[in-house]
Design a protein around this motif. Structure first.
Motif, PDB file in Angstrom:
ATOM      1  N   ASN A 537       0.822  -1.208   0.000  1.00 21.48           N
ATOM      2  CA  ASN A 537       0.000   0.000   0.000  1.00 21.48           C
ATOM      3  C   ASN A 537       0.856   1.258   0.000  1.00 21.48           C
ATOM      4  O   ASN A 537       0.470   2.286  -0.552  1.00 21.48           O
ATOM      5  CB  ASN A 537      -0.936   0.006   1.208  1.00 21.48           C
ATOM      6  CG  ASN A 537      -1.978   1.101   1.109  1.00 21.48           C
ATOM      7  OD1 ASN A 537      -2.534   1.348   0.046  1.00 21.48           O
ATOM      8  ND2 ASN A 537      -2.243   1.780   2.215  1.00 21.48           N
ATOM      9  N   SER A 554      -9.438  -4.550   0.486  1.00 16.59           N
ATOM     10  CA  SER A 554      -9.427  -3.117   0.178  1.00 16.59           C
ATOM     11  C   SER A 554      -9.775  -2.241   1.373  1.00 16.59           C
ATOM     12  O   SER A 554      -9.442  -1.051   1.389  1.00 16.59           O
ATOM     13  CB  SER A 554     -10.402  -2.822  -0.970  1.00 16.59           C
ATOM     14  OG  SER A 554     -11.718  -3.219  -0.605  1.00 16.59           O
ATOM     15  N   ARG A 561      -2.239  -3.511  -3.167  1.00 18.61           N
ATOM     16  CA  ARG A 561      -2.490  -2.407  -4.110  1.00 18.61           C
ATOM     17  C   ARG A 561      -1.542  -2.501  -5.296  1.00 18.61           C
ATOM     18  O   ARG A 561      -0.326  -2.401  -5.144  1.00 18.61           O
ATOM     19  CB  ARG A 561      -2.315  -1.054  -3.420  1.00 18.61           C
ATOM     20  CG  ARG A 561      -2.657   0.129  -4.328  1.00 18.61           C
ATOM     21  CD  ARG A 561      -2.596   1.444  -3.578  1.00 18.61           C
ATOM     22  NE  ARG A 561      -1.238   1.853  -3.266  1.00 18.61           N
ATOM     23  CZ  ARG A 561      -0.461   2.565  -4.105  1.00 18.61           C
ATOM     24  NH1 ARG A 561      -0.913   2.912  -5.289  1.00 18.61           N
ATOM     25  NH2 ARG A 561       0.756   2.920  -3.725  1.00 18.61           N
TER      26      ARG A 561
END
Length: 895
Positions: A537, A554, A561
């Motif tokens: 992320n 998510s 990601r």
């Protein structure tokens, strides 16, 4: 009986219409035969694709050129002049190998590979390969290793290499004087860019190079949109698993900046590639199935007229059904044999060539020797968008070399030709070389002002300069900011693994304003194992198309990601692919004039053992970066077992001359090594790379010892960690050495010896036995060559001199690792290690089994003292049993 596989799954809205189509096909098949039915189906499929119906492409097409004559573009060059240039290069390539083997029998070299591929390369050199001075940065070409003589011969005509250099082919002991046998940037750093001769590594490296170019582009680090990667390969080379390993990645990422050119001369080193089959058709199926654009260049222009007259499709069917072994036979058997055995069996085929003489039939060329066909293929490949392209070019191995070599099974091993064969070769090339000079196989250069050389030079100037050429233009990178590693000097108050320490260092580096954007984390699908998932992320996972789905996590902070400008190369389960990415990043300072700092972290057992050949290629390519062998050690990774337990990769790493191998125990050691590596590689520009092992065992990280020069001592490979304890009564002394996670056992052994046996032990940390050995070898060589000077002392002998008692070294590696320095130390030096197969158990049990735990280290020290007469032998024997060690137990090497 026919089974309608779609009856249940796909309802038919108009069965009558469907039946009409089926009846029509049956009618054509029954009345006009398979060829006509197949032709119509091909036409329908092609039309469906033209109308964007979405029908998948066939995995195999007919055995003819993909680009038909009417589709061929205008050829912009001077074909007559370019043919003369090819002939000059062919001659000089052969002369170079012949002269080398005449003067130095058995020195080797290859005649046949370049002979078959000359046109493949010359089309590129004269019309496609962009040099380093091109505004877009230039192309990156992976040359087939065995074709090196032809590349040297071209450079000779261009004035880049002298005749003397050619005469030193394969004799390169004197730096800068000779020519490498194959593409070796290590030995010719201004010429070659990519080492390719280890079969299979070239195609894999080329794919990941093209992908890395896109990575740089998408991250905004360098505009690589004008660059193309070309990889020249052999059809036999495609048998290597690595050759095919990256095909799907190239298609998934849409690498239309990549072109493979496979020289399909139908021969391996010993014989046919697919004597009983058709390698071009097989490769077409593989590449099309993987999602590549495929262009076949099978037949030269002489076949165009015959194919145009093939109204019944019998010629195409004959081409489809003839085996590669038969085509090889046709290449050596002359026109009458071709007439009788290729065209003869079918009267329609025989009539098709009645107007051609046997000599005409023998001159029906394969497409890989036809400049126009190749130009059309390369142009189409360069203009294709959305997928990589492979050009499958059919050639004859040893083309133009004469009957003794051309298309023969011995072609690859041919190093010499007779004077008579050389005369025939000269005559075929129409070169003005006198008969009396043929015995010396002279080089032929028409002069710098000749029409041929001027044309060559002008074409290269128009395309951006000479090729191949390796240029280093990248600016040095700054040293890491102090805050990157300042925290590690204090050690830790809670247990933590060196893998976690590395993860913290890596995150700090990624946040460094000067270095952060140049860091390339590379992980083969083990980021969560190594505690690196926060990077997903934070900096994102590189994905060419970005993230087109919502991940299941998510809503979490540590979500998965993907991003087009992501920084992490999360390669999936492929150490070979990860290593190819590492090579691309590690050489970016030269190939892309953009210095990048790759950190490739992997299961040490898998990464280095599986990809050792690629590590050698990185060394050859002068790569710079860090290979981080995580979950290292044969006893540290408990519970996993034999195929996971690594006790030998430091031995493997030590064989690569420019690797600096380290086995740090503590955070401050790891920080010092990483800082030194960045400064050495990216500040001072040294062409080295690092192998650093990391452990998953949590333990208290010791604080950095006081004193100046500790970082330098860590980098050199050895320093004193703890002084010997002061004991009340007179004591005997011993020295204990350790590295990695076993250093903790060494420290524990120091306490055990003091408390129970009155032995005072000094403790030394040895982060790199390999670097100690390199220093000792260099010192030894200097002493040997300077007998009139005072001898120097190796660093390891300075630190561990004759005084201080016996030396016991213990590591989680085979004893071959600490034994690297044994010859420079006193005779009472002894090493402990993990020789034998790994296995599953607790760390404590495994270390006791391999006898590298604290009791075993202490017992070994007492035994050595007893051997030296400073400790009672009976007492030592008793102590061994008291420490729980069975002196007659099983040796791990015996299991």
């Amino acid at each position: 009986m026919y089974f309608d596989e779609f009856k249940q799954q796909l309802p038919d809205i108009d069965p009558d219409e469907t039946q009409e189509w089926i009846d029509s096909l049956d009618g054509v098949l029954d009345q006009e035969g398979e060829n006509r039915a197949r032709f119509l189906l091909f036409k329908l499929l092609k039309r469906a694709r033209q109308r964007h119906i979405g029908v998948p492409a066939l995995t195999q097409t007919r055995y003819i050129n993909t680009i038909s004559p009417e589709q061929e573009p205008y050829f912009p060059g001077d074909e007559t002049l370019e043919r003369r240039i090819r002939r000059l290069i062919r001659w000089n390539a052969v002369a170079m190998v012949l002269r080398a083997n005449t003067s130095y029998a058995g020195i080797g070299g290859h005649l046949a590979t370049y002979a078959s591929a000359a046109s493949l390369y010359e089309v590129g050199f004269n019309h496609f390969f962009k040099g380093k001075d091109d505004p877009g940065g230039g192309d990156q070409v992976f040359f087939q290793g065995h074709a090196a003589p032809g590349i040297y011969a071209r450079a000779f005509l261009e004035g880049r290499l002298t005749a003397d250099r050619l005469d030193h082919f394969r004799r390169e002991v004197v730096p800068g004087q000779g020519l490498s046998s194959y593409p070796h940037p290590r030995l010719m750093p201004d010429f070659w860019e990519f080492p390719t001769v280890s079969m299979g590594l070239g195609p894999l490296a080329a794919i990941y190079q093209a992908r890395f170019n896109r990575y740089l582009q998408n991250r905004g680090l360098r505009d690589t949109s004008g660059q193309r990667v070309w990889a020249f390969l052999g059809d036999g080379e495609m048998d290597e698993p690595e050759s095919l390993a990256g095909l799907s990645l190239a298609a998934r990422d849409g690498l239309d900046n990549l072109t493979f050119v496979i020289n399909c001369n139908l021969q391996r080193l010993d014989g046919p590639v697919r004597g009983n089959a058709k390698v071009i058709q097989e490769l077409e199926g593989l590449f099309r199935g993987a999602g590549w654009n495929v262009i076949k260049v099978i037949w030269g222009r002489e076949w165009d007229e015959l194919l145009a007259r093939d109204v019944d499709g019998v010629l195409v069917e004959k081409m489809n059904s003839t085996l590669d072994g038969e085509f090889q036979k046709f290449s050596v058997s002359g026109g009458s044999y071709v007439r009788e055995n290729f065209f003869g069996p079918d009267p329609r085929l025989r009539r098709m060539v009645e107007h051609l003489s046997d000599d005409d039939l023998s001159k029906l060329r394969r497409g890989g020797h036809d400049y126009r066909k190749l130009y059309a293929a390369y142009k189409a490949a360069s203009e294709y968008r959305g997928a990589p392209t492979v050009v499958l070019a059919k050639t004859v191995k040893g083309w133009t070399l004469g009957a003794g070599v051309e298309a023969r099974n011995i072609a690859h091993q041919a190093k010499k030709v007779s004077e008579q064969e050389l005369r025939v070769f000269r005559d075929r090339l129409e070169l003005p070389i006198a008969d009396e000079r043929l015995a010396e196989a002279p080089y032929f250069h028409p002069g710098a002002d000749s029409e041929e050389v001027r044309y060559m030079v002008e074409r290269r100037r128009a395309l951006g300069g000479p090729m191949p050429q390796r240029v280093v233009r990248a600016e040095p990178l700054p040293a890491p900011a102090p805050e990157v590693d300042a925290e590690f000097a204090a050690g830790s108050t809670t247990p933590v693994s060196t893998t976690m320490v590395f993860t913290r260092i890596l995150r700090n580096l990624l946040r460094d304003p000067g270095l952060g954007r140049h860091i390339v984390p590379i992980i083969p699908d083990e980021a969560r194992t190594f505690g690196m998932d926060p990077l997903f992320n934070e900096v994102g996972i590189y994905a060419a198309a970005g993230q087109r789905y919502e991940p299941v996590d998510s809503d979490l902070v540590l979500k998965y990601r993907e991003a087009q400008n992501g920084q992490v190369l999360e390669e999936g389960i492929t150490e070979a692919g990860s290593m190819a990415s590492f090579q691309a990043a590690a050489t970016s300072y030269a190939t892309n004039a953009t210095a990048m700092v790759p950190f490739y972290i992997f299961y040490s057992m898998f990464g280095f053992q599986r990809t050792g050949d690629q590590a050698w290629a990185v060394g050859d390519a002068r790569g710079r970066g860090f290979m981080m062998g995580a979950t290292a050690g044969r006893t540290t990774l408990h519970g996993e077992g034999l195929q996971h337990d690594d006790g030998h990769t430091h031995v493997l790493a030590s064989t690569v001359p420019n690797i600096r191998a380290y086995d740090p125990a503590y955070a401050y050691e790891l920080a010092a090594i990483v800082r030194d590596g960045i400064e050495r590689m990216y500040g001072r520009g040294e062409d080295v790379f690092y192998y650093v092992t990391l452990y998953n065992e949590n333990y208290i990280q010791a604080p950095r010892p006081d004193g100046d020069g500790i970082e330098a001592a860590i980098v050199r490979g050895l320093y004193r960690l703890r002084q010997a304890p002061e004991l009340e009564k007179p004591v005997v002394h011993v020295r204990l050495v350790g590295s990695g996670s076993i250093l903790g056992q060494v420290v524990a052994a120091q306490a055990l010896l003091a408390e129970r046996f009155g032995v005072a032990a000094e403790v030394f940390s040895a982060p790199s036995f390999q670097q100690l050995r390199a220093d000792a070898l260099a010192t030894e060589r200097w002493n040997r060559l300077h007998p009139d000077r005072s001898p120097r002392v190796p660093y390891v002998a300075e630190v561990l001199g004759a005084d201080g008692g016996p030396i016991v070294a213990a590591t989680d590696w085979m004893r071959a690792v600490p034994d690297m320095v044994a010859r420079w130390l006193p005779d009472d030096y002894v090493s402990l290690g993990t020789d034998g197969f790994g296995r599953s158990d607790t760390r404590e049990a495994l270390r006791a089994f391999f006898q590298i735990d604290a009791p075993a280290i202490a017992a070994t020290a007492l035994s050595q003292l007893a051997r030296g007469g400073t400790f009672p032998a009976r007492r030592a024997a008793k102590a061994i049993r008291e420490l729980g060690i069975d002196p007659d137990g099983i040796d791990p090497l015996d299991l």
